[in-house]
Motif scaffolding. Structure first.
Motif, PDB file in Angstrom:
ATOM      1  N   LEU A 138      80.892  23.227  15.950  1.00 57.08           N
ATOM      2  CA  LEU A 138      79.509  22.670  15.206  1.00 57.08           C
ATOM      3  C   LEU A 138      79.823  21.894  14.076  1.00 57.08           C
ATOM      4  N   LEU A 139      80.808  22.148  13.494  1.00 51.33           N
ATOM      5  CA  LEU A 139      80.968  21.678  12.148  1.00 51.33           C
ATOM      6  C   LEU A 139      81.569  20.137  12.311  1.00 51.33           C
ATOM      7  N   ALA A 140      82.456  19.967  13.370  1.00 51.58           N
ATOM      8  CA  ALA A 140      83.342  18.885  13.754  1.00 51.58           C
ATOM      9  C   ALA A 140      82.267  17.800  14.239  1.00 51.58           C
ATOM     10  N   GLU A 141      81.162  18.113  14.876  1.00 49.68           N
ATOM     11  CA  GLU A 141      80.261  17.364  15.610  1.00 49.68           C
ATOM     12  C   GLU A 141      79.111  16.997  14.600  1.00 49.68           C
ATOM     13  N   ALA A 142      78.940  17.716  13.539  1.00 46.17           N
ATOM     14  CA  ALA A 142      77.666  17.515  12.738  1.00 46.17           C
ATOM     15  C   ALA A 142      77.685  15.987  12.389  1.00 46.17           C
ATOM     16  N   ALA A 143      76.592  15.762  12.366  1.00 46.55           N
ATOM     17  CA  ALA A 143      75.891  14.136  11.967  1.00 46.55           C
ATOM     18  C   ALA A 143      74.851  14.154  11.217  1.00 46.55           C
ATOM     19  N   ALA A 144      74.545  13.171  10.094  1.00 46.87           N
ATOM     20  CA  ALA A 144      73.747  13.073   9.325  1.00 46.87           C
ATOM     21  C   ALA A 144      72.263  13.216  10.029  1.00 46.87           C
ATOM     22  N   ARG A 145      71.494  13.997   9.573  1.00 52.96           N
ATOM     23  CA  ARG A 145      69.963  14.276  10.148  1.00 52.96           C
ATOM     24  C   ARG A 145      69.072  14.030   9.026  1.00 52.96           C
ATOM     25  N   PRO A 146      68.819  12.694   8.782  1.00 54.62           N
ATOM     26  CA  PRO A 146      67.945  12.459   7.273  1.00 54.62           C
ATOM     27  C   PRO A 146      66.598  12.975   7.540  1.00 54.62           C
ATOM     28  N   ASP A 147      65.985  13.333   8.732  1.00 59.61           N
ATOM     29  CA  ASP A 147      64.607  13.688   8.984  1.00 59.61           C
ATOM     30  C   ASP A 147      64.433  14.952   8.999  1.00 59.61           C
ATOM     31  N   ALA A 148      65.459  15.768   8.866  1.00 56.83           N
ATOM     32  CA  ALA A 148      65.612  17.140   9.002  1.00 56.83           C
ATOM     33  C   ALA A 148      64.747  17.968   8.193  1.00 56.83           C
ATOM     34  N   ASP A 149      64.031  18.951   8.550  1.00 52.39           N
ATOM     35  CA  ASP A 149      63.041  19.686   7.804  1.00 52.39           C
ATOM     36  C   ASP A 149      63.629  20.830   7.051  1.00 52.39           C
ATOM     37  N   PHE A 150      64.241  20.418   5.594  1.00 51.77           N
ATOM     38  CA  PHE A 150      65.077  21.617   5.073  1.00 51.77           C
ATOM     39  C   PHE A 150      64.179  22.777   4.644  1.00 51.77           C
ATOM     40  N   PRO A 151      62.924  22.604   4.199  1.00 52.20           N
ATOM     41  CA  PRO A 151      62.164  23.868   3.943  1.00 52.20           C
ATOM     42  C   PRO A 151      62.054  24.590   5.048  1.00 52.20           C
ATOM     43  N   ALA A 152      61.747  24.428   5.994  1.00 52.92           N
ATOM     44  CA  ALA A 152      61.687  24.871   7.220  1.00 52.92           C
ATOM     45  C   ALA A 152      62.851  25.763   7.813  1.00 52.92           C
ATOM     46  N   ALA A 153      64.052  24.949   7.674  1.00 54.77           N
ATOM     47  CA  ALA A 153      65.377  25.734   7.435  1.00 54.77           C
ATOM     48  C   ALA A 153      65.629  26.908   6.697  1.00 54.77           C
TER      49      ALA A 153
END
Length: 378
Positions: free
Chosen positions: A281-296
């Protein structure tokens, strides 16, 4: 990757071989100086085209020593072509990375070709397909045929660093999970620092007086041997590479302690998936600028009672650090906010009780700070 002899760098890919990069397909003509454009030009080009006939169809079988490799390592790629093609035929291998595609020149086409591919940066690679290239003796004409083969997918795991094993929640600085394994449900498992909402009847007054802060009893039904890790994947490759490196170090710190790994952008590898799945999962992780960090963070709040670590870039906004700290405080067990990268922007806000902060300029510094502070004991 450009022409010449590619060399591995910390943030790229390399071929442990030499040669000039060739690209393209079909039939290509070289450059003719104006003086050559005489009565002999067209016969010369026609002869060159005849000599640079298209390579014959070839089926390729590709093998690699491992489909997973740690950043900084290399894999050996072996190509079986079933026999050479007479004439000036060379082989070009195409490699696709998260940062673009490039061509590796492998020299003369042979029945078997072996080379080493160095992987200096985490990510997912597609190795292949192979192109066979023929040129005439004067280099005027080049023809290309793509071999009949299947690409191989490689995963490059992040680097990792040695970390002191994180003990089970409620076991203080003791060994990882043995106290929980031995304890029966409801039995005393250890002491931890008081968090808002704790039952005042569980305060251990003698230890609280000795340490100068409130300590409460933890029982086996509340002590969880695992840890939850949330990685902020909203920023670019450089920041995400550092966070992935820190997360990989946590994943591999104690093989017997389950890790629930999540990305703010939605990717998740549950505790029962195992270390290899986490590293994939960490190897394939790509930037997700629109991710909802408060929801996470909200999902982390309700994700159990074990320890948790939230990893953010050092340039994270104070409100993001505050959101992470608030979610960790709700878990009622000492947890950590990790900031990785050079300090930037305003100072981080004051964190609530039960949440520790670790700032480090690099993943190596993060490991050193983790080991030196043993934040879960303070």
């Amino acid at each position: 990757m450009g022409g010449g002899s590619p060399r591995p760098t910390r943030r790229g890919w390399g071929l442990l071989a030499s040669g000039a990069v060739l690209a393209g397909g079909g039939l290509a003509f070289g450059y003719l100086a104006p003086a050559a454009l005489g009565v002999m030009a067209f016969p010369t080009v026609a002869l060159a085209a005849a000599l640079a006939r298209r390579p014959r169809a070839t089926q390729v079988h590709r093998r690699v020593t491992n489909t997973r490799v740690r950043a900084g390592g290399s894999v050996t790629v072996t190509l079986e072509t079933g026999g050479g093609d007479p004439g000036r035929v060379t082989a070009d291998e195409r490699v696709t990375t998260p940062h673009g595609a490039f061509v590796l020149p492998l020299g003369p086409a042979r029945a078997q070709i072996r080379y080493e591919l160095s992987a200096e940066r985490r990510g997912a690679l597609e190795v292949g397909p192979l192109d066979l290239v023929r040129t005439d003796p004067l280099g005027l004409v080049r023809s290309v045929r793509r071999a009949d083969d299947e690409t191989v997918r490689l995963l490059v795991h992040p680097r990792h660093h040695e970390l002191a094993a994180l003990p089970a929640a409620g076991s203080g600085g003791r060994d990882t999970s043995s106290a929980v394994i031995r304890a029966t449900e409801g039995a005393f498992a250890g002491l931890r620092e008081h968090a808002p909402g704790d039952d005042i009847r569980q305060i251990h007054w003698r230890t609280s007086a000795r340490r100068g802060r409130l300590m409460v009893r933890e029982h086996a039904d509340a002590a969880r041997p695992g840890v939850s890790v949330l990685v902020d994947d909203r920023r670019g490759p450089a920041e995400l590479d550092d966070l992935a490196e820190a997360a990989a170090s946590i994943v591999l710190a104690a093989p017997d302690v389950p890790v629930d790994l999540a990305l703010a952008g939605g990717g998740r590898s549950p505790a029962d998936a195992g270390a290899t799945a986490h590293l994939d999962l960490l190897a394939e992780a790509a930037a997700r600028p629109d991710a909802d960090f408060p929801a996470a963070c909200a999902r982390l709040r309700s994700g159990g009672h074990g320890r948790a670590v939230v990893l953010l870039p050092a340039a994270a906004a104070p409100q993001d650090v505050a959101a992470a700290a608030e979610a960790l405080a709700a878990r009622r067990v000492l947890s950590l906010v990790g900031l990785v990268g050079p300090a930037a922007g305003p100072a981080a806000p004051v964190l609530p009780s039960g949440v520790r902060l670790l700032h480090a300029d690099t993943p190596e510094d993060f490991a050193a700070g983790w080991n030196q502070s043993r934040w879960w004991t303070r």
